[in-house]
Write a protein that holds these residues in place. Structure first.
Motif, PDB file in Angstrom:
ATOM      1  N   ASP A 118      11.421   6.215  29.478  1.00  0.00           N
ATOM      2  CA  ASP A 118      10.236   6.600  28.701  1.00  0.00           C
ATOM      3  C   ASP A 118       8.998   6.396  29.573  1.00  0.00           C
ATOM      4  N   LYS A 137      13.674  -1.109  26.994  1.00  0.00           N
ATOM      5  CA  LYS A 137      14.647  -0.963  25.921  1.00  0.00           C
ATOM      6  C   LYS A 137      14.768  -2.225  25.075  1.00  0.00           C
ATOM      7  N   ASP A 154      15.084  -1.463  32.257  1.00  0.00           N
ATOM      8  CA  ASP A 154      15.817  -1.507  30.991  1.00  0.00           C
ATOM      9  C   ASP A 154      15.419  -2.717  30.164  1.00  0.00           C
ATOM     10  N   PRO A 202      12.993   4.315  24.483  1.00  0.00           N
ATOM     11  CA  PRO A 202      14.186   4.963  25.046  1.00  0.00           C
ATOM     12  C   PRO A 202      14.193   4.853  26.573  1.00  0.00           C
ATOM     13  N   GLU A 203      15.369   5.118  27.145  1.00  0.00           N
ATOM     14  CA  GLU A 203      15.499   5.020  28.604  1.00  0.00           C
ATOM     15  C   GLU A 203      14.609   6.045  29.290  1.00  0.00           C
ATOM     16  N   ASN A 261       6.764   3.173  29.557  1.00  0.00           N
ATOM     17  CA  ASN A 261       7.258   1.939  30.164  1.00  0.00           C
ATOM     18  C   ASN A 261       6.868   1.931  31.642  1.00  0.00           C
ATOM     19  N   ASN A 316      11.640  -1.635  22.599  1.00  0.00           N
ATOM     20  CA  ASN A 316      12.434  -0.645  21.867  1.00  0.00           C
ATOM     21  C   ASN A 316      12.084   0.789  22.263  1.00  0.00           C
TER      22      ASN A 316
END
Length: 128
Positions: A32, A23, A19, A29-30, A35, A27
């Motif tokens: 994703d 996030k 997170d 989304p959770e 990431n 920026n």
């Protein structure tokens, strides 16, 4: 207890790390896929599921064995049995046979060659 706490800590650390990286910093989304920390989060979830459930199984079996040992000691003492150790260690002896039976089961379900499909190998445990 250590396995239960360890799996919870590992899962939470992976989730917070994913997170924070995705996030907050990027920026995103959770969960994703861009990431890279999401992989650690998913691994943490899997470790948590596996380690946590097996820790519960281990705890249940250990509590059962200890409770049965205490019950055997109490019953043997009330019956004034001379060889009290036999009553106390009986649950341990029975569960030692679990290792032998598990070994036999593992040997019975081994693959019979590289060309055998894995499902056939697994189903052999139910049919033989």
């Amino acid at each position: 207890l250590f396995m239960q706490l360890g799996e919870g800590i590992y899962t939470k650390a992976a989730d917070v790390g994913a997170d924070m990286c995705g996030k907050i910093d990027q920026n995103l989304p959770e969960d994703d896929p861009r990431n890279p920390a999401v992989i650690a989060d998913l691994v943490g979830d899997n470790v948590g599921d596996c380690a946590g459930s097996m820790a519960d199984v281990f705890e249940s079996i250990a509590a059962e064995i200890i409770g049965t040992m205490i019950l055997g000691a109490s019953l043997g003492h009330e019956a004034k049995v001379e060889n009290l150790e036999a009553f106390i260690f009986f649950p341990l002896i029975i569960h030692a046979f679990d290792l032998v039976v598990s070994g036999v089961g593992i040997m019975a379900v081994q693959s019979r060659g590289r060309s055998e499909p894995p499902l056939t190998t697994m189903l052999r445990g139910y049919t033989e």
